[in-house]
Scaffold this motif. Structure first.
Motif, PDB file in Angstrom:
ATOM      1  N   UNK A 120      93.824  44.986  25.268  1.00  0.00           N
ATOM      2  CA  UNK A 120      93.628  44.624  26.829  1.00  0.00           C
ATOM      3  C   UNK A 120      92.898  46.042  27.385  1.00  0.00           C
ATOM      4  N   UNK A 121      93.384  46.868  27.191  1.00  0.00           N
ATOM      5  CA  UNK A 121      92.903  48.376  27.728  1.00  0.00           C
ATOM      6  C   UNK A 121      91.838  48.946  27.255  1.00  0.00           C
ATOM      7  N   UNK A 122      91.417  48.588  25.924  1.00  0.00           N
ATOM      8  CA  UNK A 122      90.139  48.977  25.360  1.00  0.00           C
ATOM      9  C   UNK A 122      88.974  48.155  25.945  1.00  0.00           C
ATOM     10  N   UNK A 123      89.269  47.027  26.271  1.00  0.00           N
ATOM     11  CA  UNK A 123      88.254  46.053  27.126  1.00  0.00           C
ATOM     12  C   UNK A 123      88.123  46.636  28.431  1.00  0.00           C
ATOM     13  N   UNK A 124      89.209  46.607  29.008  1.00  0.00           N
ATOM     14  CA  UNK A 124      89.291  46.961  30.620  1.00  0.00           C
ATOM     15  C   UNK A 124      88.463  48.353  30.903  1.00  0.00           C
ATOM     16  N   UNK A 125      88.757  49.162  29.827  1.00  0.00           N
ATOM     17  CA  UNK A 125      88.003  50.447  30.230  1.00  0.00           C
ATOM     18  C   UNK A 125      86.306  50.619  30.048  1.00  0.00           C
ATOM     19  N   UNK A 126      85.883  49.701  29.471  1.00  0.00           N
ATOM     20  CA  UNK A 126      84.570  49.726  29.209  1.00  0.00           C
ATOM     21  C   UNK A 126      83.636  49.617  30.590  1.00  0.00           C
ATOM     22  N   UNK A 127      83.986  48.940  31.524  1.00  0.00           N
ATOM     23  CA  UNK A 127      83.158  48.741  32.821  1.00  0.00           C
ATOM     24  C   UNK A 127      84.234  48.157  33.531  1.00  0.00           C
ATOM     25  N   UNK A 128      83.547  47.771  34.840  1.00  0.00           N
ATOM     26  CA  UNK A 128      84.301  46.960  36.008  1.00  0.00           C
ATOM     27  C   UNK A 128      83.874  45.674  36.171  1.00  0.00           C
ATOM     28  N   UNK A 129      83.230  45.094  35.143  1.00  0.00           N
ATOM     29  CA  UNK A 129      82.784  43.492  35.257  1.00  0.00           C
ATOM     30  C   UNK A 129      83.246  42.968  34.269  1.00  0.00           C
ATOM     31  N   UNK A 130      84.112  43.469  33.104  1.00  0.00           N
ATOM     32  CA  UNK A 130      84.503  42.425  32.080  1.00  0.00           C
ATOM     33  C   UNK A 130      85.834  41.723  32.358  1.00  0.00           C
ATOM     34  N   UNK A 131      86.220  40.801  31.699  1.00  0.00           N
ATOM     35  CA  UNK A 131      87.408  39.900  31.956  1.00  0.00           C
ATOM     36  C   UNK A 131      88.548  40.415  32.231  1.00  0.00           C
ATOM     37  N   UNK A 132      88.807  41.658  31.779  1.00  0.00           N
ATOM     38  CA  UNK A 132      89.974  42.489  31.785  1.00  0.00           C
ATOM     39  C   UNK A 132      90.015  43.734  32.711  1.00  0.00           C
TER      40      UNK A 132
END
Length: 539
Positions: free
Chosen positions: A111-123
């Motif tokens: 969840x965090x790996x996805x969330x930290x990528x940018x402010x537009x992703x699903x998480x």
């Protein structure tokens, strides 16, 4: 008592799996080790096991940083091992409670790996992200328990994320309903596997203040608490906004609604707030939130009759609807046999008395592994430290490794019967003389006293379910009545290392003379107690 309320008055034995028993010879305890020792656990007379985290984790905080909530870390075993543990424990009528760390994850969680990528992703909104101030500094003044700012800069998003604990433990955003549902789905995964309940770690930390308001400063004379003093800036604030938010009460109700679909499943919330006793009462109120609350109020250094009496009495006044759970030791604090000691060495008589006192208070009981042996805090050299908390604050605070060293099963083998290889923390030399093997061979050992008392307690409805009424007593005596359905039991404890007496006029019909703990005497309206003595009587 209804079968589904098995937890009322239960004795819960906490196992720190890394340090209980190693079966694959890697120096780290495992699930098979717990399975191998279930007969020992059964012999203690406890009702349930609480197992500290065994989920997949980078182990930055030794399992309290979870990267996969639905799998076992290979160092502990497999899901098949856990299924076996559940089945074997239930065959012995032992319930299984597992830790759930809901407020934060590991920074290696998907969840965090996805969330930290940018402010537009699903998480993107699954964690607590905030922009820097105009000068680039953190969004507010919130601090981490482990020292320093509770905010960490993430260059991928060009924002800060919140971590109330380690930098590697980012906080989830419970204001997002998708997060709450995902968390509850993870909890239900283990319910479907047959667990009997959950110890909910730092449960009052789930929500943060959505406005990100600064915490107010705390006066110097009030800077105290669990390991927090002048050497930790966390003590410099009132933590009004980074935890214990009003929205969390609704989430407690969601947890309860889920558990109510699994009859007998229980929730035990760990609560550490500015007023933990008040929060315990709130979180267990109305029969629609947590089943039990658990705080650090008796995990302090204050070992006085007045403090114990006032703490329990205050909770009794606050918690008119819920059910308390008390502990003197756990994996986060100095062991009680050292913390409340009267000499340089732990005292078996004191250890036996403290276990009896704990198990005589109204509520349920958490006993930490080794407490039944009277183990004191291990002295761990700085070079052997594993705990990041202790490494940061050494030498003023030595961290939590001293209470986490391996169980001494034997006194003669190189690694005390814990493993055939060097363990992750060294075996405490001073623990060998308190080994299980030694104490099983000694009829009057702390271990035998513990199991005898717990067996006797099961026959005493007053101690299991009764109300509590304190008697005002001088130091160092704690005394109270336990009332249940017309029956009354008097409980008196001498916390001191010298003989004491208490003037008390009662009609003592049964002084339980067959109970080894009952070292006191009653005659001529006086209870006489030896050092660290106890007295029990039906009146």
């Amino acid at each position: 008592m209804a079968q589904n309320e098995w937890w009322k008055g239960a004795v819960i034995y906490q196992i720190y799996p890394r340090s209980f028993q190693d079966t694959n010879n890697d120096g780290i305890g495992d699930l098979q080790g717990i399975i191998n020792k279930l007969d020992y656990v059964k012999s203690l007379g406890v009702d349930a096991i609480w197992i500290s985290p065994f989920f997949k984790s980078p182990m930055k905080d030794f399992g309290y940083d979870i990267s996969d909530y639905r799998d076992i870390d290979p160092m502990f075993g497999s899901l098949d091992d856990f299924d076996t543990l559940i089945a074997q424990a239930h065959q012995r009528d032992i319930k299984i409670i597992i830790d759930q760390v809901l407020s934060h994850t590991s920074n290696e969680h998907e969840w965090f790996i996805q969330s930290r990528e940018n402010s537009l992703n699903a998480k993107a909104d699954w964690y607590v992200w905030a922009d820097a101030k105009a000068d680039g500094s953190a969004p507010n003044n919130w601090l981490s328990i482990f020292g320093g700012s509770a905010w960490q800069w993430e260059p991928r998003r060009c924002q800060y994320y919140l971590h109330n604990f380690l930098t590697e433990q980012p906080d989830l955003n419970f204001h997002n309903p998708d997060v709450r549902q995902a968390v509850l789905d993870n909890v239900e995964f283990w319910l479907k596997k047959g667990v009997d309940g959950f110890r909910l770690d730092a449960i009052n930390f789930c929500y943060h203040d959505a406005q990100l308001r600064d915490n107010p400063a705390k006066p110097k004379e009030l800077r105290q608490g669990r390991g927090f003093s002048e050497d930790n800036p966390y003590a410099f604030q009132y933590h009004h906004f980074n935890n214990t938010q009003p929205e969390n009460l609704a989430f407690m109700q969601e947890i309860r609604q889920l558990l109510d679909r699994y009859p007998g499943a229980v929730s035990l919330g760990e609560i550490s707030s500015e007023d933990s006793l008040k929060t315990m009462a709130e979180y267990t109120s109305d029969g629609n939130k947590l089943h039990m609350g658990y705080s650090f109020e008796l995990l302090t250094n204050d070992y006085s009759a007045a403090y114990i009496r006032e703490t329990v009495s205050k909770l009794e006044q606050e918690m008119t609807q819920g059910w308390p759970c008390w502990a003197f030791s756990n994996h986060d604090v100095e062991r009680v046999a050292s913390r409340w000691h009267h000499s340089d060495n732990t005292d078996p008589q004191q250890a036996a008395m403290l276990s009896a006192l704990l198990a005589s208070l109204r509520g349920s009981v958490c006993v930490y592994q080794g407490e039944e042996l009277g183990l004191g805090e291990a002295d761990v050299a700085f070079s052997d430290l594993q705990d990041p908390y202790g490494i940061t604050f050494w030498p003023n605070f030595k961290g939590r490794d001293g209470c986490r060293t391996p169980m001494p099963w034997q006194d003669t083998t190189e690694f005390a019967g814990f493993s055939s290889q060097a363990p992750w923390l060294p075996i405490a030399a001073e623990h060998r003389k308190y080994s299980v093997e030694q104490q099983l061979a000694q009829p009057n050992s702390t271990l035998h006293m513990f199991s005898h008392f717990m067996a006797w307690r099961k026959t005493m409805p007053t101690l299991l379910l009764g109300s509590i009424e304190f008697i005002h007593t001088p130091e160092p005596i704690v005394a109270f009545y336990r009332h249940y359905q017309g029956e009354c039991t008097l409980c008196v404890f001498n916390l001191g290392d010298k003989a004491q007496s208490l003037n008390l006029t009662v009609n003592a019909s049964d002084t339980h003379s067959d109970l080894p703990h009952n070292t006191g005497q009653y005659a001529n309206s006086e209870v006489s107690l030896p050092r660290f003595g106890c007295f029990f009587a039906n009146i």
